[in-house]
Design a protein around this motif. Structure first.
Motif, PDB file in Angstrom:
ATOM      1  N   ASP A   1     -45.528 -25.878 -20.464  1.00  0.00           N
ATOM      2  CA  ASP A   1     -46.674 -26.534 -20.071  1.00  0.00           C
ATOM      3  C   ASP A   1     -46.366 -26.995 -18.636  1.00  0.00           C
ATOM      4  OD1 ASP A   1     -47.959 -26.662 -22.263  1.00  0.00           O
ATOM      5  OD2 ASP A   1     -47.069 -28.612 -23.020  1.00  0.00           O
ATOM      6  N   LEU A   2     -44.921 -27.051 -18.101  1.00  0.00           N
ATOM      7  CA  LEU A   2     -44.503 -27.395 -16.644  1.00  0.00           C
ATOM      8  C   LEU A   2     -44.998 -26.386 -15.718  1.00  0.00           C
ATOM      9  CD1 LEU A   2     -43.128 -28.924 -14.647  1.00  0.00           C
ATOM     10  CD2 LEU A   2     -40.742 -27.669 -15.309  1.00  0.00           C
ATOM     11  N   PHE A   3     -45.018 -25.178 -16.087  1.00  0.00           N
ATOM     12  CA  PHE A   3     -45.429 -23.963 -15.453  1.00  0.00           C
ATOM     13  C   PHE A   3     -46.970 -24.019 -15.169  1.00  0.00           C
ATOM     14  CE2 PHE A   3     -41.324 -22.214 -16.083  1.00  0.00           C
ATOM     15  CZ  PHE A   3     -41.085 -21.405 -14.936  1.00  0.00           C
ATOM     16  N   GLU A   4     -47.838 -24.720 -16.167  1.00  0.00           N
ATOM     17  CA  GLU A   4     -49.200 -24.766 -16.182  1.00  0.00           C
ATOM     18  C   GLU A   4     -49.590 -26.024 -15.073  1.00  0.00           C
ATOM     19  OE1 GLU A   4     -50.687 -24.874 -20.116  1.00  0.00           O
ATOM     20  OE2 GLU A   4     -49.342 -23.183 -20.856  1.00  0.00           O
ATOM     21  N   LEU A   5     -48.636 -26.863 -15.124  1.00  0.00           N
ATOM     22  CA  LEU A   5     -49.043 -28.006 -14.561  1.00  0.00           C
ATOM     23  C   LEU A   5     -48.980 -28.008 -13.025  1.00  0.00           C
ATOM     24  CD1 LEU A   5     -47.802 -30.828 -16.902  1.00  0.00           C
ATOM     25  CD2 LEU A   5     -50.275 -30.375 -16.541  1.00  0.00           C
ATOM     26  N   ILE A   6     -47.971 -27.181 -12.528  1.00  0.00           N
ATOM     27  CA  ILE A   6     -47.631 -27.137 -11.121  1.00  0.00           C
ATOM     28  C   ILE A   6     -48.669 -26.066 -10.427  1.00  0.00           C
ATOM     29  CG2 ILE A   6     -45.102 -27.512 -11.317  1.00  0.00           C
ATOM     30  CD1 ILE A   6     -44.814 -24.545 -11.285  1.00  0.00           C
ATOM     31  N   ASP A   7     -48.805 -25.993  -9.307  1.00  0.00           N
ATOM     32  CA  ASP A   7     -49.553 -25.114  -8.248  1.00  0.00           C
ATOM     33  C   ASP A   7     -49.183 -23.779  -8.422  1.00  0.00           C
ATOM     34  OD1 ASP A   7     -50.955 -27.508  -7.327  1.00  0.00           O
ATOM     35  OD2 ASP A   7     -49.877 -27.429  -5.426  1.00  0.00           O
ATOM     36  N   GLU A   8     -50.185 -22.850  -8.465  1.00  0.00           N
ATOM     37  CA  GLU A   8     -49.867 -21.476  -8.539  1.00  0.00           C
ATOM     38  C   GLU A   8     -48.768 -21.021  -7.593  1.00  0.00           C
ATOM     39  OE1 GLU A   8     -52.630 -17.378  -8.505  1.00  0.00           O
ATOM     40  OE2 GLU A   8     -53.634 -19.525  -8.260  1.00  0.00           O
ATOM     41  N   ASP A   9     -48.897 -21.172  -6.385  1.00  0.00           N
ATOM     42  CA  ASP A   9     -47.966 -20.791  -5.571  1.00  0.00           C
ATOM     43  C   ASP A   9     -46.413 -21.197  -5.863  1.00  0.00           C
ATOM     44  OD1 ASP A   9     -48.507 -23.289  -4.559  1.00  0.00           O
ATOM     45  OD2 ASP A   9     -48.694 -22.715  -2.719  1.00  0.00           O
ATOM     46  N   GLU A  10     -46.210 -22.367  -6.719  1.00  0.00           N
ATOM     47  CA  GLU A  10     -45.057 -22.618  -6.912  1.00  0.00           C
ATOM     48  C   GLU A  10     -44.288 -22.190  -8.299  1.00  0.00           C
ATOM     49  OE1 GLU A  10     -45.988 -26.876  -7.396  1.00  0.00           O
ATOM     50  OE2 GLU A  10     -45.193 -27.232  -5.231  1.00  0.00           O
ATOM     51  N   ARG A  11     -45.055 -21.407  -8.965  1.00  0.00           N
ATOM     52  CA  ARG A  11     -44.654 -20.770 -10.310  1.00  0.00           C
ATOM     53  C   ARG A  11     -43.703 -19.866  -9.998  1.00  0.00           C
ATOM     54  NH1 ARG A  11     -50.878 -20.620 -12.566  1.00  0.00           N
ATOM     55  NH2 ARG A  11     -50.954 -22.866 -13.007  1.00  0.00           N
ATOM     56  N   ALA A  12     -43.620 -18.858  -9.324  1.00  0.00           N
ATOM     57  CA  ALA A  12     -42.700 -17.939  -9.028  1.00  0.00           C
ATOM     58  C   ALA A  12     -41.278 -18.436  -8.581  1.00  0.00           C
ATOM     59  CB  ALA A  12     -43.145 -16.710  -8.048  1.00  0.00           C
TER      60      ALA A  12
END
Length: 469
Positions: free
Chosen positions: A58-69
């Motif tokens: 869920d944490l990865f889904e909540l942050i911005d796309e460019d912050e996931r990697a």
């Protein structure tokens, strides 16, 4: 002399990670994001480490796309195979793009076959082959076999790891077999009993095995009646079988009746949610409706149904144009037309939603279609009569015109009855034509209710002598 105190750790600094609804809090997500941006990898790991795999996903889904990697790079091993399995497919695709085939292979080898297939099937063909080449031969063969089955079929969601034994064993031998073979799966609810050709002949729940003496034959305690799932069965039908027969797990068999896998209830829960969400979104023409779906894909999914609605709306507009002269003679007709169409559309949507659900749950079949149509027809007459009386009296009083009140009352009754019929007839016909009732029903039902509403209201206004034609 100054007293030294220990520096506060991450638990002292961090706000509660979950709120009362068991969702990650805004403050927690912001703190993790800031730790990654500031390069404080230790703090980010300490904050995330206590989370459940599903919460990390869920944490990865909540942050911005460019912050996931960057977050994945900081968390390292905390982004486990189980986290990937819990992750939204669009978010997972973003992360997998930055991983090497060997890394993806290492992660998928830790998963059950069905979860591994869910990850690999989203890759491009070239990437699939690269990842499969990195897998152990046994794992590669299982996944390649699963990928040969149609999407959303039992073959795609089944697990290959199960416990199957011959019926000549006794309970003591079975227990010893389970203890001595460390390579057996560790998560199962029942043991499948098979004949020499590996066809299932019964099942034994673990509770039965643990509560009987060792010398009792497995054949004497097993349940011979079982629900077998054909490997090519659609996953929605599989879910209905689990619901109907209260299953915890079920054996999957190939076309020869041989046992090749099993499906467990935890997988079915995901399917039930996915299928229910899919039907609701298809009714609205919203595509997948996933907030993580790429904008381009969402646009393509939605715009085609808007274009279809535009085409059907032109049919209703054509009907209005026929009565253009009549509308010019009485402004009240233009004022009241949207009411007739709107109420009819809502009535049709109600019946359509009930029909689509009933078809999806196998509650509406050929054997009871006529009875359900009669039932909805009676409901439509009751609803139509009630609304007709209210709108008729209100219109007569507001416009001081009893004839106009009678016209709109009769038009409303006609349109609601037609809407009720269309709401069940359209989904049933689409289902008989092997089309998804949820996919196109709303377009046709809306066209029918709008067109009939305008035609009935304006036609009755002309027929009653309120206006000329």
């Amino acid at each position: 002399m100054t007293e030294m105190t220990d520096a506060p750790d991450a638990e002292d600094l961090a706000p509660p990670s979950l709120d009362d609804d068991n969702r990650l809090t805004d403050e927690f997500v912001r703190l993790v994001s800031e730790a990654v941006d500031d390069g404080d990898n230790n703090l980010a790991q300490e904050l995330v480490n206590p989370l459940h795999n599903a919460d990390i996903a869920d944490l990865f889904e909540l942050i911005d796309e460019d912050e996931r990697a960057p977050l994945a790079g900081v968390l390292g091993d905390l982004v486990s195979a189980d986290v990937l399995a819990e992750m939204n497919e669009h978010v997972r695709e973003d992360l997998i793009e930055v991983l090497e085939p060997g890394q993806i292979a290492d992660l998928t080898e830790q998963l059950e076959t069905d979860d591994a297939v869910a990850i690999i099937e989203d890759l491009d063909e070239g990437e699939q082959q690269a990842v499969l080449a990195e897998l152990e031969p046994e794992d590669r063969a299982a996944i390649e076999s699963a990928l040969t089955y149609a999407e959303e079929s039992a073959g795609r969601i089944m697990q290959r790891d199960l416990v199957a034994v011959p019926e000549h064993m006794n309970v003591g031998q079975l227990i010893d077999y389970l203890r001595e073979h460390g390579d057996l799966t560790t998560e199962f609810w029942e043991v499948y009993v098979v004949d020499p050709s590996h066809k299932p002949v019964g099942t034994c729940q673990l509770s039965w095995i643990l509560r009987v003496p060792r010398d009792i034959a497995v054949a004497d305690i097993m349940k011979r009646e079982q629900t077998l799932i054909p490997v090519d069965m659609d996953q929605e039908e599989v879910a209905l079988r689990f619901q109907k027969y209260n299953l915890i797990s079920a054996a999957v068999v190939n076309e020869d009746g041989r046992l090749i896998g099993m499906i467990t209830v935890d997988d079915i829960l995901h399917i039930v949610e996915d299928e229910a969400s899919e039907d609701v979104l298809l009714l609205s023409g919203a595509g997948e409706g996933d907030i993580n779906e790429p904008i381009r894909d969402s646009y393509k999914a939605r715009v085609r149904w808007l274009i279809a609605n535009l085409a059907t709306a032109m049919v209703a507009s054509f009907v209005i144009s026929i009565f253009g002269a009549a509308i010019e003679q009485m402004v009240a007709l233009a004022v009241l037309m949207p009411i007739v169409a709107s109420i009819g559309g809502n009535a049709g949507t109600q019946t359509m939603a009930v029909s689509v659900r009933a078809l999806a749950m196998n509650e509406l079949t050929r054997s009871n279609t006529r009875r359900i149509i009669v039932r909805e027809f009676r409901i439509a007459i009751l609803n139509g009569g009630t609304i007709a009386i209210l709108i008729g009296i209100g219109t007569a009083l507001v416009f001081a015109n009893p004839i106009l009140g009678g016209v709109i009352a009769l038009a409303m009754l006609i349109n609601i009855v037609v809407a009720g019929f269309a709401g069940i007839f359209v989904p049933v016909m689409l289902e008989r034509l092997k089309q998804d009732p949820a996919l196109a029903s709303s377009v046709f039902v809306t066209m029918i209710t709008d067109t009939m509403g305008f035609l009935a209201f304006l036609g009755l206004a002309v027929a009653s002598g309120l206006v000329g034609f």
